[in-house]
Design an enzyme around this catalytic site. Structure first.
Site, PDB file in Angstrom:
ATOM      1  N   ILE A 164      -9.280   2.701  -4.285  1.00  0.00           N
ATOM      2  CA  ILE A 164      -7.886   2.308  -4.488  1.00  0.00           C
ATOM      3  C   ILE A 164      -7.741   1.011  -3.696  1.00  0.00           C
ATOM      4  O   ILE A 164      -7.742   1.020  -2.481  1.00  0.00           O
ATOM      5  CB  ILE A 164      -6.907   3.387  -3.979  1.00  0.00           C
ATOM      6  CG1 ILE A 164      -7.084   4.652  -4.814  1.00  0.00           C
ATOM      7  CG2 ILE A 164      -5.472   2.889  -4.076  1.00  0.00           C
ATOM      8  CD1 ILE A 164      -6.165   5.800  -4.432  1.00  0.00           C
ATOM      9  N   PRO A 165      -7.672  -0.110  -4.416  1.00  0.00           N
ATOM     10  CA  PRO A 165      -7.918  -1.408  -3.763  1.00  0.00           C
ATOM     11  C   PRO A 165      -6.740  -1.915  -2.949  1.00  0.00           C
ATOM     12  O   PRO A 165      -6.148  -2.940  -3.254  1.00  0.00           O
ATOM     13  CB  PRO A 165      -8.236  -2.321  -4.935  1.00  0.00           C
ATOM     14  CG  PRO A 165      -7.525  -1.719  -6.098  1.00  0.00           C
ATOM     15  CD  PRO A 165      -7.440  -0.256  -5.860  1.00  0.00           C
ATOM     16  N   CYS A 166      -6.441  -1.212  -1.876  1.00  0.00           N
ATOM     17  CA  CYS A 166      -5.322  -1.632  -1.042  1.00  0.00           C
ATOM     18  C   CYS A 166      -5.643  -2.912  -0.291  1.00  0.00           C
ATOM     19  O   CYS A 166      -4.748  -3.590   0.200  1.00  0.00           O
ATOM     20  CB  CYS A 166      -4.937  -0.519  -0.079  1.00  0.00           C
ATOM     21  SG  CYS A 166      -6.299   0.068   0.899  1.00  0.00           S
ATOM     22  N   HIS A 167      -6.933  -3.272  -0.247  1.00  0.00           N
ATOM     23  CA  HIS A 167      -7.309  -4.507   0.441  1.00  0.00           C
ATOM     24  C   HIS A 167      -6.871  -5.751  -0.320  1.00  0.00           C
ATOM     25  O   HIS A 167      -6.890  -6.848   0.215  1.00  0.00           O
ATOM     26  CB  HIS A 167      -8.827  -4.542   0.637  1.00  0.00           C
ATOM     27  CG  HIS A 167      -9.596  -4.358  -0.640  1.00  0.00           C
ATOM     28  ND1 HIS A 167      -9.870  -3.110  -1.166  1.00  0.00           N
ATOM     29  CD2 HIS A 167     -10.104  -5.256  -1.509  1.00  0.00           C
ATOM     30  CE1 HIS A 167     -10.550  -3.269  -2.305  1.00  0.00           C
ATOM     31  NE2 HIS A 167     -10.698  -4.550  -2.533  1.00  0.00           N
ATOM     32  N   ARG A 168      -6.472  -5.589  -1.594  1.00  0.00           N
ATOM     33  CA  ARG A 168      -6.093  -6.759  -2.393  1.00  0.00           C
ATOM     34  C   ARG A 168      -4.620  -7.121  -2.233  1.00  0.00           C
ATOM     35  O   ARG A 168      -4.113  -7.968  -2.959  1.00  0.00           O
ATOM     36  CB  ARG A 168      -6.401  -6.519  -3.874  1.00  0.00           C
ATOM     37  CG  ARG A 168      -7.878  -6.302  -4.134  1.00  0.00           C
ATOM     38  CD  ARG A 168      -8.226  -6.348  -5.613  1.00  0.00           C
ATOM     39  NE  ARG A 168      -9.605  -5.893  -5.788  1.00  0.00           N
ATOM     40  CZ  ARG A 168      -9.974  -4.974  -6.691  1.00  0.00           C
ATOM     41  NH1 ARG A 168      -9.084  -4.440  -7.501  1.00  0.00           N
ATOM     42  NH2 ARG A 168     -11.231  -4.606  -6.770  1.00  0.00           N
TER      43      ARG A 168
END
Length: 184
Positions: free
Chosen positions: A146-150
């Site tokens: 879940i690409p919360c880093h983006r």
DNA sequence: CTCCTACTCCTGC
DNA sequence: GCAGGAGTAGGAG
């Protein structure tokens, strides 16, 4: 680009009588040491951290009712599929409706793209809930998938990351490089 | 109810 | 540029 996403609400989880069986283990990723855990339904926890005790503590805190079984070999297979072969895997998450909506919005961010907390808030039709969006993003238990880093601040600042700002930068740089490779 | 938050905007250095 | 305050919606207890 749909990843399947089994969901359990905190209320439902509380009512569970049978203990949920969770398989977990440790392994290396391009971003450091990690713990990965999964149920029959899919990956339910993925975190970065060098200290194994802390990793286990976080997992236990999130899935308090779970019966944990360690199996590093299976976890290594998962990690290989995710980070090497870039296979899409199923996920199993626990969250409120609001959190689920936010996490779904994260999944629709294209690879290597970057967006802002404000954009996510707009995309779920709650433009004023920026802060709530940020805290929902911060409570994501499945790093990277879940690409919360983006998601970064509107000002362009990296803002926060549960597993360390530096790691956020590294992941974004890694994704940007991969993108260049694929376009060659 | 109270307190917290991985935000953002505005003001005043 | 940085610091502090307010607005704000949701989650946890």
């Amino acid at each position: 680009m749909k990843k399947s996403f089994d969901i359990i609400t905190p209320q439902e989880y509380k009512k569970l009588e049978k203990r949920l069986e969770i398989v977990y283990g440790y392994g290396f990723t391009p971003f450091g040491r990690s713990i990965l855990a999964f149920t029959k339904q899919g990956v339910c926890f993925l975190a970065f951290e060098e200290d194994e005790e802390k990793l286990l503590y976080e997992l236990e805190k999130t899935w308090q009712k779970a019966y944990l079984v360690r199996d590093d070999e299976k976890v290594h297979e998962y990690l290989k599929n995710i980070f090497l072969h870039k296979t899409k895997v199923n996920m199993f998450v626990k969250g409120t409706n609001f959190q689920i909506n936010v996490w779904r919005a994260l999944l629709s961010i294209p690879d290597a793209a970057v967006t802002t907390y404000q954009d996510i808030a707009n995309s779920i039709n709650k433009p004023k809930a920026v802060r709530a969006v940020a805290s929902a993003i911060g409570s994501n238990n499945i790093a990277y998938l879940i690409p919360c880093h983006r998601v970064i601040a509107k000002s362009g600042a990296m803002s926060g990351y549960r597993w360390g700002i530096d790691r956020k930068k590294i992941i974004l740089a890694y994704e940007a490089l991969n993108e260049i490779d694929e376009n060659e």
